[in-house]
Design a protein around this motif. Sequence first.
Motif, PDB file in Angstrom:
ATOM      1  N   LEU A 310     -47.666   9.413  44.939  1.00  0.00           N
ATOM      2  CA  LEU A 310     -48.280   9.014  44.285  1.00  0.00           C
ATOM      3  C   LEU A 310     -49.833   9.368  45.268  1.00  0.00           C
ATOM      4  CD1 LEU A 310     -46.803   6.402  43.801  1.00  0.00           C
ATOM      5  CD2 LEU A 310     -47.780   6.306  42.194  1.00  0.00           C
ATOM      6  N   THR A 311     -51.445   9.841  44.827  1.00  0.00           N
ATOM      7  CA  THR A 311     -52.429   9.547  44.910  1.00  0.00           C
ATOM      8  C   THR A 311     -53.289   9.177  44.405  1.00  0.00           C
ATOM      9  OG1 THR A 311     -51.855  12.006  45.761  1.00  0.00           O
ATOM     10  CG2 THR A 311     -54.330  11.959  45.912  1.00  0.00           C
ATOM     11  N   ILE A 312     -53.616   8.513  45.402  1.00  0.00           N
ATOM     12  CA  ILE A 312     -54.983   7.549  44.316  1.00  0.00           C
ATOM     13  C   ILE A 312     -56.583   8.047  44.157  1.00  0.00           C
ATOM     14  CG2 ILE A 312     -56.734   5.216  43.951  1.00  0.00           C
ATOM     15  CD1 ILE A 312     -54.273   4.219  45.107  1.00  0.00           C
ATOM     16  N   ASP A 313     -57.312   8.513  43.124  1.00  0.00           N
ATOM     17  CA  ASP A 313     -58.360   9.304  42.882  1.00  0.00           C
ATOM     18  C   ASP A 313     -59.888   8.991  44.207  1.00  0.00           C
ATOM     19  OD1 ASP A 313     -56.549  10.664  41.292  1.00  0.00           O
ATOM     20  OD2 ASP A 313     -58.768  10.620  39.392  1.00  0.00           O
ATOM     21  N   ALA A 314     -59.347   7.142  43.768  1.00  0.00           N
ATOM     22  CA  ALA A 314     -60.615   7.181  45.159  1.00  0.00           C
ATOM     23  C   ALA A 314     -60.320   7.216  46.952  1.00  0.00           C
ATOM     24  CB  ALA A 314     -60.249   5.445  45.318  1.00  0.00           C
ATOM     25  N   LEU A 320     -48.758   7.509  48.290  1.00  0.00           N
ATOM     26  CA  LEU A 320     -48.089   6.874  48.434  1.00  0.00           C
ATOM     27  C   LEU A 320     -46.923   7.290  48.083  1.00  0.00           C
ATOM     28  CD1 LEU A 320     -50.584   4.260  46.898  1.00  0.00           C
ATOM     29  CD2 LEU A 320     -50.111   4.610  49.335  1.00  0.00           C
ATOM     30  N   LYS A 321     -45.502   6.122  48.468  1.00  0.00           N
ATOM     31  CA  LYS A 321     -44.698   6.765  47.541  1.00  0.00           C
ATOM     32  C   LYS A 321     -44.094   5.161  47.358  1.00  0.00           C
ATOM     33  CE  LYS A 321     -43.981  10.222  50.556  1.00  0.00           C
ATOM     34  NZ  LYS A 321     -44.041  11.287  50.279  1.00  0.00           N
ATOM     35  N   GLY A 322     -43.005   6.251  45.986  1.00  0.00           N
ATOM     36  CA  GLY A 322     -43.082   4.818  45.171  1.00  0.00           C
ATOM     37  C   GLY A 322     -41.457   5.642  44.282  1.00  0.00           C
ATOM     38  N   LYS A 323     -41.076   4.988  43.287  1.00  0.00           N
ATOM     39  CA  LYS A 323     -40.242   5.436  42.396  1.00  0.00           C
ATOM     40  C   LYS A 323     -40.272   4.678  40.833  1.00  0.00           C
ATOM     41  CE  LYS A 323     -37.699   1.021  43.541  1.00  0.00           C
ATOM     42  NZ  LYS A 323     -35.854   0.619  44.228  1.00  0.00           N
ATOM     43  N   VAL A 324     -39.418   5.349  40.185  1.00  0.00           N
ATOM     44  CA  VAL A 324     -39.730   5.316  38.499  1.00  0.00           C
ATOM     45  C   VAL A 324     -39.000   4.079  38.191  1.00  0.00           C
ATOM     46  CG1 VAL A 324     -39.090   5.663  36.729  1.00  0.00           C
ATOM     47  CG2 VAL A 324     -39.940   7.694  37.689  1.00  0.00           C
ATOM     48  N   ASP A 325     -40.214   2.904  37.535  1.00  0.00           N
ATOM     49  CA  ASP A 325     -38.938   1.686  37.835  1.00  0.00           C
ATOM     50  C   ASP A 325     -38.279   1.305  36.302  1.00  0.00           C
ATOM     51  OD1 ASP A 325     -38.562  -1.470  38.256  1.00  0.00           O
ATOM     52  OD2 ASP A 325     -39.427  -1.311  36.206  1.00  0.00           O
ATOM     53  N   SER A 326     -39.431   1.730  35.610  1.00  0.00           N
ATOM     54  CA  SER A 326     -38.705   2.096  33.539  1.00  0.00           C
ATOM     55  C   SER A 326     -39.683   2.717  33.188  1.00  0.00           C
ATOM     56  CB  SER A 326     -38.611   0.839  33.094  1.00  0.00           C
ATOM     57  OG  SER A 326     -39.591  -0.161  33.419  1.00  0.00           O
ATOM     58  N   VAL A 327     -38.641   3.206  32.040  1.00  0.00           N
ATOM     59  CA  VAL A 327     -39.463   4.027  31.262  1.00  0.00           C
ATOM     60  C   VAL A 327     -39.456   3.367  29.389  1.00  0.00           C
ATOM     61  CG1 VAL A 327     -40.003   6.390  30.188  1.00  0.00           C
ATOM     62  CG2 VAL A 327     -38.159   6.656  32.130  1.00  0.00           C
TER      63      VAL A 327
END
Length: 385
Positions: A310-314, A320-327
């Motif tokens: 993930l990249t925050i525009d600001a 950042l690193k993360g994972k898919v939690d739910s759809v």
Amino acid sequence: MTQTERNKSQLDEEEQREKRAKPEIASLGPGEREGSETMKSSIIHRHPLSILLVVLALVVLAVFGYFVWLVHFHPYESTDDAFVDARSFSVAAKVSGYIADVPVSDNKHLDMGSVIAKIDPRDYQIALDQAIGQIGVARAAVSSANAQIAAAGAAIDEARAQQASSAAALQYAKDENERQQELVKSGAGSEQAAQQAASTLRQGQASYAQSQAGVTSAVKNQASAEAQKASAIASLQQAEAQAEAARQNLDYTTITAAQPGRVVKLSGSRGQYIQAGQAIAMFVPEEVWVTANFKETQLADMRPGQPVDLTIDAYPDHVLKGKVDSVQPGSGTAFSLLPAENATGNYVKVTQRVPVKIVVDDWPKDIAIGPGMSVVPTVTVRPRS
């Protein structure tokens, strides 16, 4: 050497390099070059089907190569329709009153239980003291009812003892009356003694009836005392409930943070009168995540647990690193205030977007991140070969 001569020398060198790169073409004369072009044109005219098959084979190979690249060398799905999300809520007062103190400021981080604002507690303290006084009155009433029940029990015992005594006296009067009546009939007794025995019998009967009434009255008095006790107990419970409500209202004069987070849009100030239920600030919990609205065509291989960059525009330098939690089981429009109605004659198919919840492994502590900030997530939907 002049500049013109140097330029001419450079042009001559370039012409010589071109001749060396294309010796065959350069060696051909004008007529020979025209013949070569005519020969190429005749080849295309003589073998159009072969040329077409070759072109089709090249197109198929290009498409196949593109899909191979897409499947094996590009295992990602990304979108710019994503933002930081949180379950923000308003902080409201549960009781009315004047604000006595606001010890926090805008955007301040708070721990669970930290004070956000205080309402003047004097009125609610008075209400609590009155409720506690009512508890004392109710307890006194219960004690009085217990004493009356005990007295009624003693009265019942006394009445029953009197009833037993009067019953014995009545039985003796009956026996004596029978003896005197027998003696009068046999002539051995006097009429006066018979009359006195009859009078004693009537007195005994009256005394026994009176003792029975006394027992009944004592029993009813005991029942009345027990009813008064039940009423006193109910009043005590009511007073205790009122005291508990007053105590809670007194506690509600201190508005605290229910969980760690930040206070934003603080509107309450000292001296302001607020009503019960009136919001004085917004609260953003520490628990935040990313909601990414992917196209429905991007969800074929997306599963919970897949890694996400993930990249925050600001803050574009923070990856950042993360994972898919739910759809979400449905598109965003299906759960909107006015869902789309497709049962119309002018229906046009539009690719829908489906919210995907992404949790971040570790949010950076040195930057401010909050709901609504734009994010670009890239999900690795297939392992790279």
